[in-house]
Design an enzyme around this catalytic site. Structure first.
Site, PDB file in Angstrom:
ATOM      1  N   TYR A 152      58.721 -48.840 106.910  1.00  0.00           N
ATOM      2  CA  TYR A 152      58.078 -48.137 108.026  1.00  0.00           C
ATOM      3  C   TYR A 152      59.012 -48.104 109.240  1.00  0.00           C
ATOM      4  O   TYR A 152      59.484 -49.144 109.704  1.00  0.00           O
ATOM      5  CB  TYR A 152      56.783 -48.873 108.359  1.00  0.00           C
ATOM      6  CG  TYR A 152      56.115 -48.554 109.668  1.00  0.00           C
ATOM      7  CD1 TYR A 152      55.763 -49.569 110.549  1.00  0.00           C
ATOM      8  CD2 TYR A 152      55.773 -47.241 110.017  1.00  0.00           C
ATOM      9  CE1 TYR A 152      55.111 -49.310 111.738  1.00  0.00           C
ATOM     10  CE2 TYR A 152      55.120 -46.972 111.210  1.00  0.00           C
ATOM     11  CZ  TYR A 152      54.796 -48.004 112.071  1.00  0.00           C
ATOM     12  OH  TYR A 152      54.141 -47.736 113.243  1.00  0.00           O
ATOM     13  N   ASP A 237      52.128 -57.160 105.531  1.00  0.00           N
ATOM     14  CA  ASP A 237      51.399 -56.141 106.281  1.00  0.00           C
ATOM     15  C   ASP A 237      50.545 -55.377 105.276  1.00  0.00           C
ATOM     16  O   ASP A 237      51.067 -54.562 104.505  1.00  0.00           O
ATOM     17  CB  ASP A 237      52.396 -55.227 106.998  1.00  0.00           C
ATOM     18  CG  ASP A 237      51.704 -54.196 107.885  1.00  0.00           C
ATOM     19  OD1 ASP A 237      50.497 -53.961 107.704  1.00  0.00           O
ATOM     20  OD2 ASP A 237      52.379 -53.616 108.752  1.00  0.00           O
ATOM     21  N   ILE A 239      48.101 -53.221 105.787  1.00  0.00           N
ATOM     22  CA  ILE A 239      47.392 -52.158 106.506  1.00  0.00           C
ATOM     23  C   ILE A 239      46.872 -51.045 105.607  1.00  0.00           C
ATOM     24  O   ILE A 239      45.883 -50.398 105.924  1.00  0.00           O
ATOM     25  CB  ILE A 239      48.285 -51.580 107.633  1.00  0.00           C
ATOM     26  CG1 ILE A 239      47.476 -50.709 108.584  1.00  0.00           C
ATOM     27  CG2 ILE A 239      49.469 -50.824 107.047  1.00  0.00           C
ATOM     28  CD1 ILE A 239      48.295 -50.165 109.753  1.00  0.00           C
ATOM     29  N   LYS A 275      44.353 -47.225 108.979  1.00  0.00           N
ATOM     30  CA  LYS A 275      44.619 -46.415 107.794  1.00  0.00           C
ATOM     31  C   LYS A 275      43.429 -46.417 106.841  1.00  0.00           C
ATOM     32  O   LYS A 275      43.010 -45.375 106.353  1.00  0.00           O
ATOM     33  CB  LYS A 275      45.862 -46.930 107.065  1.00  0.00           C
ATOM     34  CG  LYS A 275      47.056 -47.114 107.966  1.00  0.00           C
ATOM     35  CD  LYS A 275      47.565 -45.790 108.551  1.00  0.00           C
ATOM     36  CE  LYS A 275      48.738 -46.044 109.485  1.00  0.00           C
ATOM     37  NZ  LYS A 275      49.237 -44.807 110.111  1.00  0.00           N
TER      38      LYS A 275
END
Lengths: 490, 469
Positions: A152, A237, A239, A275
């Site tokens: 990312y 992470d 997410i 998300k």
């Protein structure tokens, strides 16, 4: 202004350096979208936005729930009796019901294999705030974290900018389906050590952005044993956890460590509702650390980015409605799967393959066969063609620090069904048109003709900053296009 | 190598201090009119709870803002997706108008100079990240808000050097004190990057005079440093003199096109004026485009929820409402403050004359067993445990003189305030009966106070006795 130059010396280095990563040559490319955004009736030949990882598929479900639950708002007649108590609530422990709702959601998303403790839930300003906070807790300026690439683009800002940390990429290769291998980890670690870089941990995104894949159990166990051996941290992470739409199922690191002998003080999870639920505007980030000191420190630091109590209250009600959550997760997976299938199958039919994926709001498209040469320069040239001729805004792999040119991240969950069809049609046309011209030199001439006269810096400049992160690909951002709310008022 | 960062293991967040004892005691035994009338009354919380009814009635009349609707249409999706760190334009526009209104429309603010942050806590830290770094310092007049130790220093590495203010001139900032603080920083090898003031002051509850503001502007011009004016209490000014923002001073002195214009920054928030600390609405206002640009990017780490921005853009755009709210809120604050002052007066306790804020700066020096901070802590513990009032000791605000306490009045009903004053009066009364000789001794010592107090702090009572003998 002259004063600005003089006053500049009175600002901090952080304020005047570029480590936020938002000054990127990719910005030029985005202007094409901003000046010509697709609209089904007003601008059917405009550029379609496929660079924004947003989940817009299930708002109908949320809106229905909101209408049916007016007491979830502290502002409606049904809920206003709680207005005062919520308006003054600024306790950094966060609302108990909110933490419980989040813990339940995380447990559910993890396949109900783990129970998350609401008392361990620490809030933060989005995953952006959560990632930065975790870094502040775990490392000092000058330290580094290993991060598997491609990764990312926002990590450059979130993990490094104000913390003073460095990122050491761990290259993952398409020949391995971009798996994170123990060998790659060891190599990156050793290289860092030789350069006197103090590695404090590894950070991975699972499911991966931009790959859209979930980590398999073996890789996760290998990560845990790696960090255990080196006595460094592992930050996961998660997410995109609930955007997993087909098997293999998402496995949280929390589940892995349940069955492993490891030092739990090294394990930390970052989560968010941006998300999975599609609420990036609500700024809900979560730090879930198995290390009590980190948990306590992160909680104190959460003062710098607490979730609005108005929002906590609304979401507490929503997430504690277990029937709703169950239904939402099921429906969301279905719709994501359908959308993903439509795109990947559509592309396959015209000979474009993508990395096999089962999660995320995007897929990792393989355009290597269409590159003039296997270089970043060629990738960016192709990128400009895709934006300007095919009129699709996709994200080039180099902006994710991918070590192999030719990959593109294509987002699919931020548009309606009709737009999907248009996008697919455009790709089809582009590829088939390209195939009609057999002559390779003709092909490259054709593409060169299509290039816009955009400014372009050489690949060496792109690597100078160690990052290439256009504003659109990191959240929060100055979005291009501007949302209707911005347009309406300006 | 340590497992965690230095920030995680140090104490710079300041939250392990013994002052939190009072808070802990309150949590264990909180006053409730019905459930626990003997409990501890919370007077250490600077919250504005006097005007929620006004907001609630506005909400009743404006159902759209309440439920993600605009003109009857649902805008939930747009709000849920809105994460532009430039903020909702309608909200920023309404916010600058509100800020202007609070300042009697003597200053106009440009929305493009505003950066929204998750509370003033985040705004202050973000400004530090933009203006300073390890090895730098900001000068702050004492006494100051205890949270600054965390907000300005913890993760930024910046130091605070105090500008000592004293009761001899109502704790106003003097040129000498400014200069002394500057020199002190130099002695510590710290590079001074600016001055940060809170205006109106927390914990004093006073607005800065024009003279002080002029002094500050001259000082930062001369030293070529920044000035941050935390104006979080600007809407709580309930009696004259009227609030004068540093922006007004710059405007009046025609400094609009000069270098110093870009070195003055304001911090604001809706936590005190509107009583909405839970909503985390803060703002940085700067005339330096580089600061605005950098701070905007940094706000990514703590944006204001779009849901909240939308609600408040509707509230603050209702100019009829904001006018009414500001006027009524001021009246109520003034009434409550005068009740506190009167109640204290009946107990023989004075306080610094104040015209703003949600608290009074109370003078309990005459109740100290000795002119020391130890005695102040002693007295404070008695007030927490025996009087059952949680108030904030001056030492937690880095006050240079022992015996001052911050007492909040806006987070309770009139009745609770009355009760608190009654308890205090009884306590003072009982002290007088039991400690009469003690009292006489203290009274005689008081005469020495002005001569000795600053040089003799931290000496115990017994040591002092011997000296004087």
């Amino acid at each position: 202004m002259e004063f600005t130059r003089n006053n500049r010396q009175l600002l901090s280095k952080i304020a005047t350096n570029d480590r936020h990563g938002e000054n990127s040559p990719y910005f030029d490319g985005w202007k094409a979208y901003d000046s010509n955004p697709y609209h089904p009736t007003h601008n059917p030949r405009g550029v379609i936005q496929m660079g924004l990882a947003e989940n817009q598929l299930c708002f109908d479900l949320i809106e229905k729930w909101i209408l049916e639950n007016p007491d979830a708002s502290i502002c409606t007649a049904e809920g206003v009796d709680k207005f005062k108590d919520i308006a003054i609530f600024q306790d950094y422990h966060a609302l108990k019901e909110f933490r419980e709702g989040v813990a339940k959601l995380m447990g559910r998303v993890g396949g109900n294999r783990v129970i998350f403790d609401p008392n361990r839930i620490v809030t933060s300003g989005g995953a952006t705030g959560a990632n930065e906070t975790v870094m502040f807790c775990l490392a000092d300026p000058g330290d580094a974290f290993l991060v598997p690439s491609p990764y990312y683009a926002g990590f450059a800002r979130d993990l490094r900018w104000r913390t003073g940390l460095d990122l050491v990429p761990v290259d993952c290769k398409s020949s391995d389906n971009f798996r994170i291998t123990r060998a790659a980890l060891e190599e990156a670690y050793e290289k860092a050590q030789r350069s006197n870089i103090n590695v404090k941990g590894v950070i991975v995104a699972n499911p991966s952005n931009p790959l859209g894949t979930v980590l398999d159990k073996e890789t996760m166990r290998s990560l845990v044993s790696f960090v255990n051996d080196k006595n460094i941290h592992l930050v996961c992470d998660e997410i995109y956890a609930a955007t997993t739409f087909s098997s293999p199922r998402f496995v949280s690191i929390a589940e892995i460590i349940q069955d492993m002998d490891c030092n739990r003080d090294l394990i930390h999870i970052v989560y968010s509702l941006s998300k999975d639920m599609g609420f990036p505007g609500f700024r809900v980030g979560i730090v879930y650390s198995f290390n009590d000191d980190v948990m306590n420190c992160a909680r104190k630091m959460s003062s710098f980015g607490l979730v609005s109590s108005q929002t906590q209250f609304l979401l507490a009600a929503m997430l504690n409605d277990e029937e709703f959550v169950g239904n939402f997760l099921r429906e969301s997976s279905k719709r994501l799967a359908k959308r993903h299938h439509a795109f990947t199958k559509g592309l396959e039919r015209v000979g474009i393959s993508s990395l096999k994926s089962n999660a995320g709001l995007f897929f990792w498209m393989d355009m290597r066969p269409l590159l003039k040469e296997q270089t970043v320069k060629a990738e960016l040239e192709l990128w400009r063609v895709i934006i300007n001729k095919v009129k699709l805004n996709v994200s080039p792999g180099s902006s994710f620090q991918c070590s192999e040119p030719g990959w593109f991240r294509v987002c699919f969950a931020n548009m309606d069904d009709q737009t999907v069809q248009v996008a697919l049609e455009r790709i089809r046309e582009f590829v088939l048109q390209g195939k009609e011209e057999d002559d390779v030199s003709e092909k490259s001439k054709h593409w060169r003709k299509q290039n816009l006269r955009l400014s372009f810096s050489s690949s060496s400049r792109l690597y100078d900053e160690g990052l290439m992160s256009p504003a659109h690909m990191i959240s929060p951002h100055s979005p291009i296009p501007r949302s209707p709310l911005v347009r309406a008022r300006t | 190598m340590g497992l965690l960062s230095r920030k995680a293991t140090c104490n710079s967040h300041g939250q392990d201090s013994s002052y939190f004892l009072g808070w802990q005691e309150y949590e264990k035994n909180p006053y409730d009119e019905v459930e626990n009338p003997q409990g501890i009354i919370q007077m250490g919380l600077a919250e504005n709870q006097l005007s929620f009814d006004l907001l609630e009635s506005w909400l009743a009349k404006n159902p759209d803002a309440a439920s993600f609707r605009r003109d009857g249409q649902s805008i939930f999706k747009e709000l849920a997706l809105f994460q532009d760190y430039h903020g909702l334009p309608a909200f920023k526009n309404a916010l600058v108008d509100f800020m202007s209104e609070i300042r009697g429309n003597k200053v106009k603010f440009d929305p493009s100079h505003v950066v929204l942050t998750a509370g003033a806590t985040s705004a202050n830290e973000t400004l530090m990240f933009c203006l300073a770094e390890q090895g730098d310092a900001f000068l702050l007049p004492t006494p100051y808000y205890p949270g600054f130790d965390r907000d300005l220093k913890w993760r930024t590495g910046v130091e605070i050097v105090p500008i000592q203010c004293t009761s001899s001139n109502r704790f106003q900032i003097t040129a000498a004190a400014l200069e002394e603080a500057y020199q002190e920083a130099q002695r510590k090898n710290l590079r001074v990057k600016g001055v940060l003031v809170t205006n109106p002051s927390n914990p004093l509850g006073t607005t800065m005079t024009r003279d002080e503001l002029d002094l500050l502007v001259n000082f930062i011009t001369d030293k070529e440093i920044h000035l941050i004016s935390d104006e979080i209490y600007s809407g709580t000014v309930f009696s004259p003199p009227a609030f004068v923002s540093v922006m007004e001073v710059l405007k009046d002195r025609n400094l609009g096109k000069t270098q110093v214009w870009e070195r003055v920054h304001i911090v604001y928030s809706l936590s005190k004026d509107l009583g909405l600390p839970g909503f985390r609405v803060g703002a940085i206002y700067s005339n330096d485009p580089i600061v605005v640009a950098a701070a905007t990017k940094m706000s990514s780490f703590g944006l204001v929820s779009s849901q909240t921005q939308y609600l408040l853009s509707a509230v603050l755009s209702d100019k009829k409402f904001t006018k009414e709210y500001i006027a009524k809120s001021r009246k109520r604050l003034q009434k409550q403050q005068s009740k506190l002052v009167a109640g204290l007066g009946k107990a023989g306790i004075g306080c610094l004359e104040s015209n703003a804020g949600l608290f009074c700066w109370v003078d309990m020096r005459h109740l100290l067993s000795s002119d020391t901070f130890e005695a102040e802590m002693e007295l404070w513990k008695r007030i927490v445990y025996d009087v059952k009032l949680n108030i904030s000791p001056g030492s937690s605000c880095h006050c240079s003189e022992p015996g001052w306490f911050r007492v909040c009045f806006a987070n309770m009903s009139e009745d609770t305030l009355k009760l608190a004053m009654q308890r205090l009066k009884s306590f003072i009364g009982s002290m007088a009966v039991n400690d009469r000789s003690h009292q006489e001794l203290k009274n005689s010592r008081r005469k020495f106070r002005t001569k000795w107090v600053f040089r003799l702090s931290f000496q115990s009572f017994h040591d002092r006795e011997q000296d004087e003998r």
